[in-house]
Design an enzyme around this catalytic site. Structure first.
Site, PDB file in Angstrom:
ATOM      1  N   LYS A 246       1.394   6.845 -27.913  1.00 12.52           N
ATOM      2  CA  LYS A 246       0.718   7.809 -28.790  1.00 12.52           C
ATOM      3  C   LYS A 246      -0.720   7.360 -28.980  1.00 12.52           C
ATOM      4  O   LYS A 246      -0.975   6.225 -29.382  1.00 12.52           O
ATOM      5  CB  LYS A 246       1.439   7.895 -30.144  1.00 12.52           C
ATOM      6  CG  LYS A 246       0.676   8.693 -31.200  1.00 12.52           C
ATOM      7  CD  LYS A 246       1.467   8.891 -32.495  1.00 12.52           C
ATOM      8  CE  LYS A 246       0.585   9.501 -33.601  1.00 12.52           C
ATOM      9  NZ  LYS A 246       1.302   9.706 -34.877  1.00 12.52           N
ATOM     10  N   ASP A 251      -6.074   9.962 -37.297  1.00 12.36           N
ATOM     11  CA  ASP A 251      -5.161  10.989 -37.809  1.00 12.36           C
ATOM     12  C   ASP A 251      -5.518  11.324 -39.251  1.00 12.36           C
ATOM     13  O   ASP A 251      -5.106  10.632 -40.176  1.00 12.36           O
ATOM     14  CB  ASP A 251      -3.709  10.489 -37.696  1.00 12.36           C
ATOM     15  CG  ASP A 251      -2.717  11.516 -38.228  1.00 12.36           C
ATOM     16  OD1 ASP A 251      -3.107  12.691 -38.432  1.00 12.36           O
ATOM     17  OD2 ASP A 251      -1.528  11.144 -38.414  1.00 12.36           O
ATOM     18  N   LYS A 258      -4.385  14.646 -45.055  1.00 11.33           N
ATOM     19  CA  LYS A 258      -3.782  13.528 -45.798  1.00 11.33           C
ATOM     20  C   LYS A 258      -4.613  13.239 -47.042  1.00 11.33           C
ATOM     21  O   LYS A 258      -5.834  13.304 -46.984  1.00 11.33           O
ATOM     22  CB  LYS A 258      -3.779  12.257 -44.923  1.00 11.33           C
ATOM     23  CG  LYS A 258      -2.772  12.227 -43.802  1.00 11.33           C
ATOM     24  CD  LYS A 258      -2.867  10.903 -43.048  1.00 11.33           C
ATOM     25  CE  LYS A 258      -1.994  10.872 -41.799  1.00 11.33           C
ATOM     26  NZ  LYS A 258      -0.559  10.843 -42.092  1.00 11.33           N
ATOM     27  N   ASP A 269      -3.590   4.803 -35.489  1.00 10.53           N
ATOM     28  CA  ASP A 269      -2.637   5.761 -34.928  1.00 10.53           C
ATOM     29  C   ASP A 269      -2.710   5.823 -33.395  1.00 10.53           C
ATOM     30  O   ASP A 269      -1.976   6.567 -32.765  1.00 10.53           O
ATOM     31  CB  ASP A 269      -2.878   7.145 -35.539  1.00 10.53           C
ATOM     32  CG  ASP A 269      -1.583   7.904 -35.773  1.00 10.53           C
ATOM     33  OD1 ASP A 269      -0.512   7.269 -35.756  1.00 10.53           O
ATOM     34  OD2 ASP A 269      -1.645   9.139 -35.946  1.00 10.53           O
ATOM     35  N   ASP A 328       0.262  17.530 -39.677  1.00  9.28           N
ATOM     36  CA  ASP A 328       0.236  16.061 -39.767  1.00  9.28           C
ATOM     37  C   ASP A 328       1.386  15.421 -38.972  1.00  9.28           C
ATOM     38  O   ASP A 328       1.425  14.217 -38.787  1.00  9.28           O
ATOM     39  CB  ASP A 328       0.283  15.633 -41.240  1.00  9.28           C
ATOM     40  CG  ASP A 328      -0.141  14.187 -41.434  1.00  9.28           C
ATOM     41  OD1 ASP A 328      -0.709  13.608 -40.484  1.00  9.28           O
ATOM     42  OD2 ASP A 328       0.094  13.646 -42.531  1.00  9.28           O
ATOM     43  N   GLU A 330       1.682  15.405 -35.882  1.00  4.97           N
ATOM     44  CA  GLU A 330       0.971  15.721 -34.642  1.00  4.97           C
ATOM     45  C   GLU A 330       1.382  14.823 -33.473  1.00  4.97           C
ATOM     46  O   GLU A 330       1.300  15.240 -32.328  1.00  4.97           O
ATOM     47  CB  GLU A 330      -0.536  15.629 -34.875  1.00  4.97           C
ATOM     48  CG  GLU A 330      -1.159  14.212 -34.786  1.00  4.97           C
ATOM     49  CD  GLU A 330      -0.597  13.218 -35.810  1.00  4.97           C
ATOM     50  OE1 GLU A 330      -0.162  13.667 -36.884  1.00  4.97           O
ATOM     51  OE2 GLU A 330      -0.580  12.015 -35.528  1.00  4.97           O
ATOM     52  N   ARG A 332       4.260  13.696 -32.388  1.00  3.59           N
ATOM     53  CA  ARG A 332       5.383  14.213 -31.587  1.00  3.59           C
ATOM     54  C   ARG A 332       4.951  15.403 -30.749  1.00  3.59           C
ATOM     55  O   ARG A 332       5.475  15.633 -29.658  1.00  3.59           O
ATOM     56  CB  ARG A 332       6.558  14.572 -32.515  1.00  3.59           C
ATOM     57  CG  ARG A 332       6.293  15.713 -33.445  1.00  3.59           C
ATOM     58  CD  ARG A 332       7.288  15.769 -34.585  1.00  3.59           C
ATOM     59  NE  ARG A 332       7.021  14.748 -35.599  1.00  3.59           N
ATOM     60  CZ  ARG A 332       7.732  14.594 -36.712  1.00  3.59           C
ATOM     61  NH1 ARG A 332       8.771  15.387 -36.959  1.00  3.59           N
ATOM     62  NH2 ARG A 332       7.437  13.659 -37.580  1.00  3.59           N
TER      63      ARG A 332
HETATM   64  N1  BES Z   1       0.532   8.726 -37.968  1.00  4.79           N
HETATM   65  C1  BES Z   1       1.430   9.215 -38.951  1.00  4.79           C
HETATM   66  C2  BES Z   1       2.553   8.230 -39.273  1.00  4.79           C
HETATM   67  C3  BES Z   1       2.146   6.941 -39.912  1.00  4.79           C
HETATM   68  C4  BES Z   1       2.194   6.790 -41.282  1.00  4.79           C
HETATM   69  C5  BES Z   1       1.782   5.852 -39.143  1.00  4.79           C
HETATM   70  C6  BES Z   1       1.841   5.596 -41.872  1.00  4.79           C
HETATM   71  C7  BES Z   1       1.432   4.636 -39.732  1.00  4.79           C
HETATM   72  C8  BES Z   1       1.459   4.504 -41.093  1.00  4.79           C
HETATM   73  C9  BES Z   1       2.065  10.524 -38.487  1.00  4.79           C
HETATM   74  O1  BES Z   1       1.283  11.312 -37.669  1.00  4.79           O
HETATM   75  C10 BES Z   1       2.371  11.318 -39.699  1.00  4.79           C
HETATM   76  O2  BES Z   1       1.435  11.736 -40.356  1.00  4.79           O
HETATM   77  N2  BES Z   1       3.654  11.542 -39.973  1.00  4.79           N
HETATM   78  C11 BES Z   1       4.076  12.291 -41.085  1.00  4.79           C
HETATM   79  C12 BES Z   1       5.122  13.271 -40.621  1.00  4.79           C
HETATM   80  C13 BES Z   1       5.463  14.341 -41.622  1.00  4.79           C
HETATM   81  C14 BES Z   1       4.272  15.250 -41.853  1.00  4.79           C
HETATM   82  C15 BES Z   1       6.632  15.113 -41.110  1.00  4.79           C
HETATM   83  C16 BES Z   1       4.650  11.305 -42.096  1.00  4.79           C
HETATM   84  O3  BES Z   1       5.255  10.312 -41.679  1.00  4.79           O
HETATM   85  O4  BES Z   1       4.440  11.487 -43.284  1.00  4.79           O
HETATM   86 ZN    ZN Z   2      -0.188  10.327 -36.586  1.00  3.52          ZN
HETATM   87 MN    MN Z   3       0.017  12.633 -38.824  1.00  8.64          MN
END
Ligand code: BES
Ligand code: ZN
Ligand code: MN
Length: 479
Positions: A246, A251, A258, A269, A328, A330, A332
């Site tokens: 990834k 992000d 966020k 990220d 967010d 993104e 996947r």
């Molecule tokens: N990059 C984040 C996940 C992340 C969070 C990585 C904290 C490292 C530290 C990912 O893209 C994300 O934002 N995931 C969301 C998914 C949700 C919107 C379904 C999450 O984990 O809150």
């Molecule tokens: Zn992310």
């Molecule tokens: Mn995200």
């Protein structure tokens, strides 16, 4: 910092200090010293009550030709991780005391690789942007000698550690320095230096190739997305392995932006992508009999007039349609296309690494990666590599068909968010939709361990390079 094998006499060593690795209650390695020095040391050790417990260090200033002696304990349980940590502890003390060099003594042959890794990783610091160093007369450790060290073990340890440092350095770079375009240039440069093939696809190519999921995620940014494909091809490969990373260079969450606290550190990220580059660097040096592909979907997730939106429906490379619930989620979405592409290469197996979900950190804590796989043997081999490398992983299930329903969409084939509960699992199930039939696949959710909030033995606050050591170990012990 360089690591060399030292084959001279200990009493003739011309460096700054000696570091003895001590098994609990066993001081026999001190016998290598001259009798009078040994006698003095033993008295001090007794007075200090040091027994060689793991994660303990005793410093004994000498003031002779060699300025100090350190004893680092490795306790009773002998495994690589204990030695890796002891080695980092030793090197950090040398650094703190502003010495330039040290000789490591009492390391068994089987632990040498781990000790070399611990020393190089422990000495690492990302301070290139500090115009005034924290400590003006700070010195970096220049050389560690490994007493009677095996050249092959030292070489392996260096390759492993330097690949991780390469990954750490990239991850630690902020979003104003590394964006999808500059990341692709870095990949090209790495390939050139190492004699690997590398093809970079720009935003037009990406659309032409039908990678509209990756394209959509990158649309909101003024820096366009890139798709990076690096290949190592030996003469007669026994297997074909694909590593997928990834590569979100930042992000922000996109339109589902966020909150500030959560956006902080999101330069990391791209950790999966940087791990893939580190692995490719090491593979070029190790030259295994395996064809290795490194694939990176690089994009920046930003809100903007052209950003992708909640409700959007996007067709991925394998033809499946994705409904966007949350911009967010993104990672996947980008990986949908990259895993489709990976599957078209018809590999024996795919391993992806992604800082995919906060939910994985809720499930396992921040020091352990989530492992998901459609193949028990592959999962077991990765678990074995995890035990050897100290990079913690824990398998989570993909067999809950009721949970899987959460990523079913009313208007498309899948939806990109399955809600709060089991968030790491539904994200992995989403990825699985884009892995070709019959292809062995493992997904590592490295959201937690990619970044360390504090110094910890061979980790410095910041990027860890997680996944590099694990995947290299897997490659070497399964081919
Ligand atoms: N990059 C984040 C996940 C992340 C969070 C990585 C904290 C490292 C530290 C990912 O893209 C994300 O934002 N995931 C969301 C998914 C949700 C919107 C379904 C999450 O984990 O809150
Ligand atoms: Zn992310
Ligand atoms: Mn995200």
């Amino acid at each position: 910092m360089n690591v060399i094998s030292y084959r001279g006499g200990i009493n003739e060593y011309a460096g700054d200090c000696l570091v003895f690795f001590i098994k609990e209650g066993d001081f026999s390695t001190l016998d290598l010293l001259q009798d009078n020095t040994k006698k003095i040391l033993k008295k001090i050790i007794e007075a200090e009550g040091f027994k060689g417990e793991k994660e303990k260090l005793l410093k004994i200033p000498l003031g002779d030709r060699v300025k100090s002696v350190y004893l680092v304990g490795v306790g009773k349980s002998v495994d690589d991780e204990v030695y890796r940590r002891a080695s980092a502890l030793g090197v950090r003390q040398i650094k703190k005391d502003k010495y330039k060099s040290g000789l490591f003594i009492g390391v068994d042959k089987e632990r040498e690789r781990a000790v070399v890794e611990g020393a190089i990783l422990g000495n690492y610091e990302f301070d290139k942007y500090k115009t005034k160093k924290d400590n003006e007369n700070k010195r970096n450790v220049e050389e560690v000698g490994l007493y009677m060290g095996d050249e092959e073990n030292i070489k392996l340890g260096k390759i492993f550690a330097e690949a991780q440092i390469y990954a750490r350095n990239l991850v630690n770079e902020p979003g104003n320095v590394i964006n999808p375009v500059t990341l692709s240039e870095i990949a090209k440069k790495l390939a050139e230096d190492k004699g690997l093939e590398c093809k970079v696809y720009d935003e037009k190519d990406i659309q032409k190739m039908g990678m509209l999921a990756l394209y959509s995620v990158g649309k909101g940014s003024s820096t366009p997305p890139r798709f990076i494909h690096i290949v190592y091809k030996p003469e007669k490969p026994k297997k074909k392995v694909v590593f997928v990373g990834k590569g979100l260079t930042f992000d922000s969450g996109g339109l589902n932006i966020k909150p500030g606290d959560y956006m902080r550190t999101m330069k990391i990220d791209k950790s999966g992508a940087c791990a893939v580059l580190g692995i490719m660097k090491a593979v070029a040096e190790l030259k295994p009999d395996v064809e290795v592909h490194g694939l990176i979907g690089a994009a920046e997730n930003m809100p903007g007039g052209n950003a992708y939106r909640p409700d959007d429906i996007i067709r991925a490379k394998n033809g499946k349609t994705i409904e966007i619930d949350n911009t967010d989620a993104e990672g996947r979405v980008t990986l949908a296309d990259v895993l489709s592409y990976a599957s078209e290469l018809k590999p024996d197996l795919i391993i992806d690494m992604a800082t995919l979900t906060g939910a994985c950190m809720v499930a396992l804590g921040e020091y352990t990666a989530g492992l998901f796989s459609n193949d028990d043997d592959l999962a077991r081999s990765l678990e074995e590599a995890s035990r050897k490398t100290g990079e913690r992983i824990w398998r989570l299930p993909l067999d809950d068909e009721r949970l899987r329903k959460k990523i079913k969409s009313n208007v498309a084939d899948v939806v990109n968010s399955g809600g709060r509960y089991g968030g790491a699992i539904t994200a992995a199930m989403f990825l699985q939709e884009f892995v070709g039939e019959g292809i062995k696949w493992a997904h590592l959710d490295i959201a937690g361990p990619a970044y360390s909030k504090e110094d910890f033995f061979y980790y410095q606050k910041g990027a860890t390079g997680f996944g590099v050591r694990l995947c290299l170990e897997y490659l070497l012990s399964n081919t």
